[in-house]
Design a protein around this motif. Sequence first.
Motif, PDB file in Angstrom:
ATOM      1  N   UNK A 224      58.122  80.705  44.196  1.00 24.63           N
ATOM      2  CA  UNK A 224      58.735  81.673  43.276  1.00 24.63           C
ATOM      3  C   UNK A 224      60.237  81.800  43.488  1.00 24.63           C
ATOM      4  N   UNK A 225      60.735  81.233  44.591  1.00 25.95           N
ATOM      5  CA  UNK A 225      62.167  81.313  44.884  1.00 25.95           C
ATOM      6  C   UNK A 225      62.692  79.941  45.287  1.00 25.95           C
ATOM      7  N   UNK A 226      63.963  79.712  44.965  1.00 25.79           N
ATOM      8  CA  UNK A 226      64.590  78.445  45.363  1.00 25.79           C
ATOM      9  C   UNK A 226      64.678  78.395  46.890  1.00 25.79           C
ATOM     10  N   UNK A 227      64.572  77.186  47.416  1.00 24.52           N
ATOM     11  CA  UNK A 227      64.627  77.020  48.868  1.00 24.52           C
ATOM     12  C   UNK A 227      65.988  76.507  49.324  1.00 24.52           C
ATOM     13  N   UNK A 228      66.719  75.816  48.423  1.00 21.46           N
ATOM     14  CA  UNK A 228      67.951  75.153  48.837  1.00 21.46           C
ATOM     15  C   UNK A 228      69.134  75.655  48.018  1.00 21.46           C
ATOM     16  N   UNK A 229      70.323  75.282  48.432  1.00 19.50           N
ATOM     17  CA  UNK A 229      71.539  75.602  47.696  1.00 19.50           C
ATOM     18  C   UNK A 229      71.776  74.523  46.641  1.00 19.50           C
ATOM     19  N   UNK A 230      72.203  74.933  45.444  1.00 18.42           N
ATOM     20  CA  UNK A 230      72.550  73.985  44.390  1.00 18.42           C
ATOM     21  C   UNK A 230      71.366  73.573  43.545  1.00 18.42           C
ATOM     22  N   UNK A 231      71.660  73.115  42.332  1.00 19.11           N
ATOM     23  CA  UNK A 231      70.602  72.735  41.395  1.00 19.11           C
ATOM     24  C   UNK A 231      69.935  71.421  41.775  1.00 19.11           C
ATOM     25  N   UNK A 232      70.704  70.449  42.292  1.00 17.11           N
ATOM     26  CA  UNK A 232      70.140  69.123  42.501  1.00 17.11           C
ATOM     27  C   UNK A 232      68.995  69.128  43.505  1.00 17.11           C
ATOM     28  N   UNK A 233      69.224  69.706  44.684  1.00 12.70           N
ATOM     29  CA  UNK A 233      68.182  69.704  45.710  1.00 12.70           C
ATOM     30  C   UNK A 233      66.938  70.449  45.240  1.00 12.70           C
ATOM     31  N   UNK A 234      67.150  71.540  44.529  1.00 11.12           N
ATOM     32  CA  UNK A 234      66.005  72.289  44.017  1.00 11.12           C
ATOM     33  C   UNK A 234      65.288  71.526  42.908  1.00 11.12           C
ATOM     34  N   UNK A 235      66.054  70.775  42.100  1.00  7.66           N
ATOM     35  CA  UNK A 235      65.428  69.959  41.056  1.00  7.66           C
ATOM     36  C   UNK A 235      64.562  68.864  41.666  1.00  7.66           C
ATOM     37  N   UNK A 236      65.032  68.269  42.758  1.00  8.79           N
ATOM     38  CA  UNK A 236      64.242  67.258  43.457  1.00  8.79           C
ATOM     39  C   UNK A 236      62.886  67.833  43.850  1.00  8.79           C
ATOM     40  N   UNK A 237      62.895  69.059  44.381  1.00  9.88           N
ATOM     41  CA  UNK A 237      61.638  69.692  44.770  1.00  9.88           C
ATOM     42  C   UNK A 237      60.781  70.032  43.559  1.00  9.88           C
ATOM     43  N   UNK A 238      61.404  70.446  42.462  1.00  9.33           N
ATOM     44  CA  UNK A 238      60.650  70.796  41.249  1.00  9.33           C
ATOM     45  C   UNK A 238      59.849  69.604  40.733  1.00  9.33           C
ATOM     46  N   UNK A 239      60.434  68.410  40.766  1.00  9.70           N
ATOM     47  CA  UNK A 239      59.693  67.222  40.336  1.00  9.70           C
ATOM     48  C   UNK A 239      58.480  66.991  41.243  1.00  9.70           C
ATOM     49  N   UNK A 240      58.641  67.235  42.546  1.00 13.76           N
ATOM     50  CA  UNK A 240      57.508  67.112  43.464  1.00 13.76           C
ATOM     51  C   UNK A 240      56.419  68.115  43.118  1.00 13.76           C
ATOM     52  N   UNK A 241      56.821  69.346  42.889  1.00  9.70           N
ATOM     53  CA  UNK A 241      55.863  70.409  42.628  1.00  9.70           C
ATOM     54  C   UNK A 241      55.057  70.161  41.357  1.00  9.70           C
ATOM     55  N   UNK A 242      55.717  69.697  40.307  1.00 18.87           N
ATOM     56  CA  UNK A 242      54.988  69.453  39.060  1.00 18.87           C
ATOM     57  C   UNK A 242      54.141  68.183  39.149  1.00 18.87           C
ATOM     58  N   UNK A 243      54.564  67.220  39.943  1.00 20.90           N
ATOM     59  CA  UNK A 243      53.713  66.052  40.203  1.00 20.90           C
ATOM     60  C   UNK A 243      52.409  66.489  40.849  1.00 20.90           C
ATOM     61  N   UNK A 244      52.521  67.294  41.890  1.00 20.33           N
ATOM     62  CA  UNK A 244      51.340  67.762  42.618  1.00 20.33           C
ATOM     63  C   UNK A 244      50.515  68.739  41.790  1.00 20.33           C
ATOM     64  N   UNK A 245      51.186  69.545  40.966  1.00 16.95           N
ATOM     65  CA  UNK A 245      50.461  70.481  40.095  1.00 16.95           C
ATOM     66  C   UNK A 245      49.636  69.721  39.060  1.00 16.95           C
ATOM     67  N   UNK A 246      50.183  68.633  38.522  1.00 15.10           N
ATOM     68  CA  UNK A 246      49.425  67.808  37.574  1.00 15.10           C
ATOM     69  C   UNK A 246      48.141  67.287  38.216  1.00 15.10           C
ATOM     70  N   UNK A 247      48.273  66.788  39.446  1.00 14.61           N
ATOM     71  CA  UNK A 247      47.106  66.261  40.151  1.00 14.61           C
ATOM     72  C   UNK A 247      46.096  67.374  40.419  1.00 14.61           C
ATOM     73  N   UNK A 248      46.602  68.543  40.776  1.00 14.07           N
ATOM     74  CA  UNK A 248      45.713  69.683  41.043  1.00 14.07           C
ATOM     75  C   UNK A 248      44.911  70.049  39.792  1.00 14.07           C
ATOM     76  N   UNK A 249      45.550  70.042  38.632  1.00 15.15           N
ATOM     77  CA  UNK A 249      44.879  70.455  37.397  1.00 15.15           C
ATOM     78  C   UNK A 249      43.743  69.516  36.996  1.00 15.15           C
ATOM     79  N   UNK A 250      43.828  68.251  37.413  1.00 15.08           N
ATOM     80  CA  UNK A 250      42.774  67.286  37.038  1.00 15.08           C
ATOM     81  C   UNK A 250      42.071  66.741  38.280  1.00 15.08           C
ATOM     82  N   UNK A 251      42.085  67.509  39.362  1.00 12.69           N
ATOM     83  CA  UNK A 251      41.522  67.047  40.618  1.00 12.69           C
ATOM     84  C   UNK A 251      40.034  66.697  40.481  1.00 12.69           C
ATOM     85  N   UNK A 252      39.296  67.488  39.714  1.00 13.80           N
ATOM     86  CA  UNK A 252      37.859  67.208  39.559  1.00 13.80           C
ATOM     87  C   UNK A 252      37.638  65.931  38.780  1.00 13.80           C
TER      88      UNK A 252
END
Length: 259
Positions: A224-252
């Motif tokens: 719910x909160x950014x972990x790093x300073x600046x948009x780029x580092x946080x954007x890098x993490x956002x791509x990871x999070x949505x990658x993993x969220x996609x897998x979670x949604x279709x895990x079954x």
Amino acid sequence: LRVYFMQQWYGLSDPAMEDSLYDIESMRRFAGINLETDVIPDETTILHFRHLLEKHELTKKLFSETQKYLTAKGLLLREGTIVDATIINAPSSTKNREKKRDGEMKQTKKGNQWYFGMKAHVGTDTRKGLVHSVVVTDAAVHDSKVMDKLLHGEEKAVYGDKAYAGEERKREYEGRGIEWCVKRKANRGQQLTEEDKEYNHRQGKVRAIVEHVFHVVKNIFQHRKTRYKGLYKNAVQVFSLFTLANIYLVRRELAMTRA
């Protein structure tokens, strides 16, 4: 990479991840680490791996490859796109070493409340709400400004809330053969007609699917909160999070394909 994934799932810092690998046997097993023969990666090693991902934009590539994989499995559909955005708060306090807030984050007003941080704009499919497009901006950027970047170009319909409404864009999309399913908003000083309300209710049933992936990222992964300073580092993490969220949604479904 598995250690990095666990950091995203459980919201762990580099030191906390190192400690967890020592303390939690199931995490070591998932990471393929044997205490008798392997060395537990320390927080510096974990940090260096994250910097490697950032330097080469590897999380964006991982997101793209996962998207291709889910499409090949018939899990990510392309007939329609839902567009939406979620605000990720950034620390607004100036009680830090620099004595100031993150200069790349901005504030925006939603309803009667002000928020400071960034936005994750997404385009998802209309079946499971799987994300196929991501754009990260500061929170002050209006949702409609990045709408075109959230489409993959093959959709036959586009859904969104009132923030994306606009007659000019509606005509443009319909001229390209795309069904416009964005919620209607009333003109200034007027109210929605009963027909408009019924239309919004119908489209809202589809548009609500996008909330599934936001629920995974913000409530299950606790981001719910950014972990790093600046948009780029946080954007890098956002791509990871949505990658993993996609897998979670279709895990079954994925588990069934491996059975």
